[in-house]
Structures are given as C-alpha cells and as structure tokens.
Design a protein around this motif. Sequence first.
Motif, PDB file in Angstrom:
ATOM      1  N   ALA A  32     -32.114 -52.328 -21.547  1.00 24.98           N
ATOM      2  CA  ALA A  32     -33.047 -51.262 -21.890  1.00 24.98           C
ATOM      3  C   ALA A  32     -34.483 -51.780 -21.840  1.00 24.98           C
ATOM      4  CB  ALA A  32     -32.732 -50.716 -23.285  1.00 24.98           C
ATOM      5  N   GLN A  33     -34.688 -52.970 -22.334  1.00 25.68           N
ATOM      6  CA  GLN A  33     -36.009 -53.581 -22.311  1.00 25.68           C
ATOM      7  C   GLN A  33     -36.463 -53.859 -20.884  1.00 25.68           C
ATOM      8  OE1 GLN A  33     -38.048 -54.019 -24.817  1.00 25.68           O
ATOM      9  NE2 GLN A  33     -39.662 -55.050 -23.634  1.00 25.68           N
ATOM     10  N   ALA A  34     -35.532 -54.256 -20.045  1.00 29.30           N
ATOM     11  CA  ALA A  34     -35.865 -54.527 -18.642  1.00 29.30           C
ATOM     12  C   ALA A  34     -36.236 -53.243 -17.917  1.00 29.30           C
ATOM     13  CB  ALA A  34     -34.684 -55.197 -17.952  1.00 29.30           C
ATOM     14  N   ALA A  35     -35.583 -52.142 -18.293  1.00 29.66           N
ATOM     15  CA  ALA A  35     -35.862 -50.861 -17.648  1.00 29.66           C
ATOM     16  C   ALA A  35     -37.199 -50.289 -18.099  1.00 29.66           C
ATOM     17  CB  ALA A  35     -34.736 -49.874 -17.950  1.00 29.66           C
ATOM     18  N   TYR A  36     -37.501 -50.435 -19.374  1.00 26.61           N
ATOM     19  CA  TYR A  36     -38.741 -49.901 -19.931  1.00 26.61           C
ATOM     20  C   TYR A  36     -39.427 -50.991 -20.762  1.00 26.61           C
ATOM     21  CZ  TYR A  36     -36.930 -45.353 -18.518  1.00 26.61           C
ATOM     22  OH  TYR A  36     -36.453 -44.292 -17.785  1.00 26.61           O
ATOM     23  N   PRO A  37     -40.135 -51.910 -20.108  1.00 32.75           N
ATOM     24  CA  PRO A  37     -40.732 -53.064 -20.796  1.00 32.75           C
ATOM     25  C   PRO A  37     -41.668 -52.698 -21.937  1.00 32.75           C
ATOM     26  CG  PRO A  37     -40.779 -53.374 -18.422  1.00 32.75           C
ATOM     27  CD  PRO A  37     -40.351 -51.961 -18.661  1.00 32.75           C
ATOM     28  N   ARG A  38     -42.393 -51.588 -21.793  1.00 33.02           N
ATOM     29  CA  ARG A  38     -43.330 -51.179 -22.854  1.00 33.02           C
ATOM     30  C   ARG A  38     -42.718 -50.147 -23.787  1.00 33.02           C
ATOM     31  NH1 ARG A  38     -48.856 -49.381 -20.448  1.00 33.02           N
ATOM     32  NH2 ARG A  38     -47.499 -48.271 -18.977  1.00 33.02           N
ATOM     33  N   GLY A  39     -41.421 -50.047 -23.763  1.00 30.78           N
ATOM     34  CA  GLY A  39     -40.730 -49.157 -24.688  1.00 30.78           C
ATOM     35  C   GLY A  39     -41.079 -47.698 -24.513  1.00 30.78           C
TER      36      GLY A  39
END
Length: 234
Positions: A44-51
């Motif tokens: 999930a972090q890799a998909a959306y690094p800035r959350g």
Amino acid sequence: MSEQLLKTKEALLEAALPHVVFDGWSTATLAEAALDAGISPEDAQAAYPRGGVDLAIAFHKVGDAMMLERLAAADMSNLRFRDKIAAAVRYRIEAVTDKDAVRKGSALFALPQNAADGSKLVWGTCDAIWNALGDTSDDVNWYTKRATLSGVYASTVLYWLGDNGEGNAATWEFLDRRIDNVMQIEKFKASVRKNPILSKLMAGPAKVLSGIRAPHSAGNRDDLPGHWSPKDVT
C-alpha cells in the motif's frame, strides 16, 4: 507502471472511499483500505507513497478519465462552443457522486503544503477539457484559456458542494453565469482589438505576450510550463 501495481492502486482507491467520510484522505484511510482489500501495508505504501495525498490525487484523475470518456461519446456537433465548455465542466462534476470525498479533498488541498498539488489537478482538468474540445492554441492564449476555465471550474465545484437541490439545477445555472462572464471578457477583448486608439495602446504589451509559447510548442522541454524568447517579438 506495471499491471500489478495498477491493480493494487485501483483496489486501494476503491476500498478507501467508504473510509474517507470518517478519516478524510489520510494515512489512516490508506491503512484501512489496505486491510479491507487484503493488501500488505508495504504494498500500500509503495502504491501511494504520500498516503492520503496520493490517494486523493488518484481519485481526482479517475474523475478526469470518466469525463473524457463521456466527452468522447457525446454528440456536440450542434452545440455552441460555450455550451461545449459548460457540458465538459458538468460532465466532470457529474463523474463523482460522492460529495464527501470531494469535500474532504478540497480541505486537503487547501492546506499550504498541498496547495500546489491541488492547483496542478485543477489545471490538469481544464487542460484536458480544452484538449478534448480541440484547442490548438500555442501562444499566450493557451495559458489564458486554462487559467480562466480553472477559475470557472473551481468556483463551480465549490458551489456544487453546497447545492442540495434537486438535480443540482442551481449549480448548472451558476456554471452558465460564470461562462457568460467569461464570454463578456472575450467580447471586450475583441472590442479593444477593433478600437483604433485602444489597439495602439495595447500594441506594446501584445507584442511582448506574443513571444510566449505553450508547453507543447516545438523545441520546448516537457518539464517546463512554456517559454518566452525575445527573438519571438522582434
């Protein structure tokens, strides 16, 4: 972007929407979406690094894509150009039925640290509209068209967020009024060009502005917003 990453991003965004109303576009929403979608926190972090910020950006871009699909399928051959613009803005707004998600996004991008991202998204939407409607300008008009439409689009979205009427009729009336205002400006500019005195007064500024080129003009770098060269106005 790999197919797997694209699927992960789509799954997370879909899973995030029910949580946005409670937690906004936030890291908490991303974590809950990952849990619901059965995706690891690392992926999930890799998909959306800035959350939450990246989630909100993805949500906005999905709306743009839906608008473009509807525009491509619509028959606008009998519409005036101002009505084509109005239809495009309306299609963009109607692409999203979840006002809470838009409201939370507006609040997020109103924060100073996210304002640049928000402005870029609005500009991107308006650029997509002009391109879809066949705009071929490559001078200062490329910028003024998008800047003007950005103001119309942003103000209409804000009005829509507060419109609880049937069918958002008040929003579409508001949109028509804003476009009419823009058309009045265009008529004024045309009258200036036709006026022998005013046209001479504006000759100097117009000559300078004529040197401005749009980003897609030949020779421009893709990572810059455009260019101006003295040789263009000599």
